[in-house]
Design an enzyme around this catalytic site. Structure first.
Site, PDB file in Angstrom:
ATOM      1  N   GLU A 183      41.243 -43.052 -33.660  1.00  0.00           N
ATOM      2  CA  GLU A 183      42.087 -43.258 -32.225  1.00  0.00           C
ATOM      3  C   GLU A 183      43.543 -42.367 -32.504  1.00  0.00           C
ATOM      4  O   GLU A 183      44.268 -42.822 -33.039  1.00  0.00           O
ATOM      5  CB  GLU A 183      42.259 -44.681 -31.884  1.00  0.00           C
ATOM      6  CG  GLU A 183      42.592 -44.992 -30.634  1.00  0.00           C
ATOM      7  CD  GLU A 183      43.838 -45.243 -30.130  1.00  0.00           C
ATOM      8  OE1 GLU A 183      44.552 -44.017 -29.907  1.00  0.00           O
ATOM      9  OE2 GLU A 183      44.729 -46.238 -30.614  1.00  0.00           O
ATOM     10  N   ASN A 192      53.612 -48.874 -34.399  1.00  0.00           N
ATOM     11  CA  ASN A 192      53.968 -49.134 -32.922  1.00  0.00           C
ATOM     12  C   ASN A 192      53.534 -50.659 -32.654  1.00  0.00           C
ATOM     13  O   ASN A 192      54.393 -51.385 -31.965  1.00  0.00           O
ATOM     14  CB  ASN A 192      53.451 -48.306 -31.741  1.00  0.00           C
ATOM     15  CG  ASN A 192      52.001 -48.055 -32.009  1.00  0.00           C
ATOM     16  OD1 ASN A 192      51.575 -48.069 -32.808  1.00  0.00           O
ATOM     17  ND2 ASN A 192      51.375 -47.508 -30.753  1.00  0.00           N
ATOM     18  N   CYS A 246      49.701 -45.907 -27.395  1.00  0.00           N
ATOM     19  CA  CYS A 246      48.921 -44.615 -27.412  1.00  0.00           C
ATOM     20  C   CYS A 246      48.307 -44.335 -25.892  1.00  0.00           C
ATOM     21  O   CYS A 246      48.313 -43.479 -25.296  1.00  0.00           O
ATOM     22  CB  CYS A 246      47.670 -44.684 -28.387  1.00  0.00           C
ATOM     23  SG  CYS A 246      48.295 -44.612 -30.231  1.00  0.00           S
TER      24      CYS A 246
END
Length: 475
Positions: A241, A145, A275
């Site tokens: 993460e 992303n 995220c």
């Protein structure tokens, strides 16, 4: 079609397993080929990093600082071409891609300026110091992303702390990371930075490799669990993460005009493929329709198209698999009585285009609310009681970020402090800075990035305990 090379021990090399296509999400067609590395080449990269670490670990902090500043300058110098490459492989609009590159340069400069001080624990008849030392070989595994920025987030603090790095980008967006590794290699000794690429299965070989001491991973929770299992073989240090399904709560009396644009941007940043993006919007019933109208109006202004085209503000979903997930979640919401206020269907054109989509009359228990959509869809959920909405916001198994929006900052802050998330924002969302530690709770991972806390994740501690001689004790 341009063919790219991996970086191993200072040399650009072809993949021993051939090549694989890199798809432009705006066309659905391959525009470049990337090398498919072998497990033997991974071993070569780890060996090179281990050899380089023997001297790099002893490099001075001023030396590392100077090298990172030179890297940042080169990133800025090549910002235009890097941004265009990001658009081709990831799909985001050019202006956003340029911001990603310039942000990466700024993050690199911040890492360069960081210091790791020796902590004096005690000074009496004995001197006790806490030292921080580099770990060795760090593996960075990055998602599709924000391919350039997240690689910088992983690599720069690792280098600043004195580690050597094996970078493994997503096979969907490997090219800008390969370029980044080449830039870094100009300014560090041979073997300090290596970049290997491959398709499915290559990452698992990294997680279990005995020559790697730490893995920093950004991606899905399921893949993070796999990384953790592989890392157990030699007790690798981990920073994970992982997924997030961030809730935002809008309190009664919030100014629609003041916050609607910020809420929209927080939800649809990078076409919702972030995220820490806002992914569930809880609106008090007294303002539900007003916010729905305002957000729909903002969505209608977006220009969906190829990120390289002038005037485009909204690019494609990065890959077909993610697009199909978004379609499935919206279809499930419709089947359960939801109203699609705008968007809601893939565009009838080449590429993976899906317009900004707002879905009303959904609630907890619907897939679109309970699952992370990671795409250009936002569910609008009505609530009546503040205590109840806090329970609903905290009910899921993810806890990356969350936010509270309201006219009374003190009230909003009190509620935000009760969110079960690694970060809680008040009257903003997804504000991530290099000087503020960022990490998740629950199934959104553990460990932090950024700030001093993030830098220390790339070090191990050694306590130096010195008993002084009688003539040194001053007594």
């Amino acid at each position: 079609m341009h063919n790219y090379k991996m970086l191993i021990d200072g040399a650009q090399v072809a993949g021993e397993q051939g090549q694989f296509d890199v798809i432009n999400p705006a066309t659905g067609v391959a525009f470049a080929q990337c090398p498919a590395g072998s497990l033997g080449q991974l071993d070569q990269a780890v060996d090179a990093a281990q050899q380089a670490f023997k001297s790099w670990r002893h490099s001075s902090h001023p030396d590392r600082c100077e090298r990172l500043l030179a890297i940042a300058a080169d990133i800025e110098q090549e910002a235009d071409s890097l941004a265009r490459l990001i658009v081709l492989e990831q799909g985001k609009p050019l202006e956003l891609a340029f911001s990603e590159v310039m942000g990466a340069a700024a993050w690199t400069r911040y890492a360069a300026a960081q210091e790791i001080a020796v902590e004096l624990v005690e000074e009496t008849t004995q001197r006790v110091e806490l030292h921080r030392k580099p770990l060795g070989v760090v593996a960075s595994i990055t998602p599709w992303n924000w391919p350039f920025m997240i690689a910088v987030w992983h690599i720069m603090p690792a280098l600043r702390a004195g580690n050597c790095v094996i970078s493994k980008p997503s096979s969907l967006t490997p090219l800008s990371t390969l370029r980044l590794a080449q830039i870094i290699a100009r300014h560090v000794p041979q073997g300090v930075i290596n970049c290997v690429t491959g398709e499915q299965g290559f990452g698992s070989a990294i997680t279990s490799h005995p020559g790697i001491q730490k893995i920093v991973f950004t991606g899905s929770t399921a893949t993070g669990q796999s990384v953790m299992r592989g890392a157990a073989s030699n007790l690798k240090r981990l920073t994970l993460e992982l997924g997030g399904n961030d809730a935002a709560i809008v309190l009664p009396g919030t100014s629609v005009e003041a916050v609607a644009e910020e809420i929209f941007q927080a939800a649809f940043l990078n076409m919702g493929q972030t995220c820490a993006a806002l992914k569930r919007l809880y609106i008090h019933e007294s303002q539900y329709q007003a916010f729905a109208d305002a957000l729909t109006h903002i969505a209608a202004r977006q220009v969906v198209g190829d990120g390289l085209e002038a005037g485009v503000t909204f690019g494609p979903v990065q890959n077909l698999e993610q697009l199909e997930l978004v379609e499935a979640l919206v279809a499930d919401a419709r089947a359960n009585g939801a109203r699609v206020l705008c968007g809601g269907a893939r565009l009838d054109k080449p590429g993976f285009f899906y317009p900004p989509t707002l879905v009303a009359d959904v609630t907890d228990g619907h897939r679109l609310v309970d699952e992370e959509q990671f795409g250009p869809v936002l569910p609008l959920i009505a609530y009546r009681d503040v205590g109840d909405v806090l329970r609903r916001a905290n009910a899921g198994d993810m806890g990356l970020g969350g936010s509270v929006w309201g006219p009374d900052t003190e009230q909003a802050q009190a509620l935000a402090s009760r969110l079960e998330s690694g970060v809680a924002w008040v009257n903003c969302h997804a504000q991530i800075q290099p000087n503020t530690p960022f990490g998740g709770s629950k199934m959104s991972g553990f460990g932090v990035e950024f700030g001093l806390e993030g830098l220390l994740e790339f070090t191990g501690q050694q306590l130096l305990f010195v008993r002084k001689r009688a003539d040194e004790q001053g007594v």
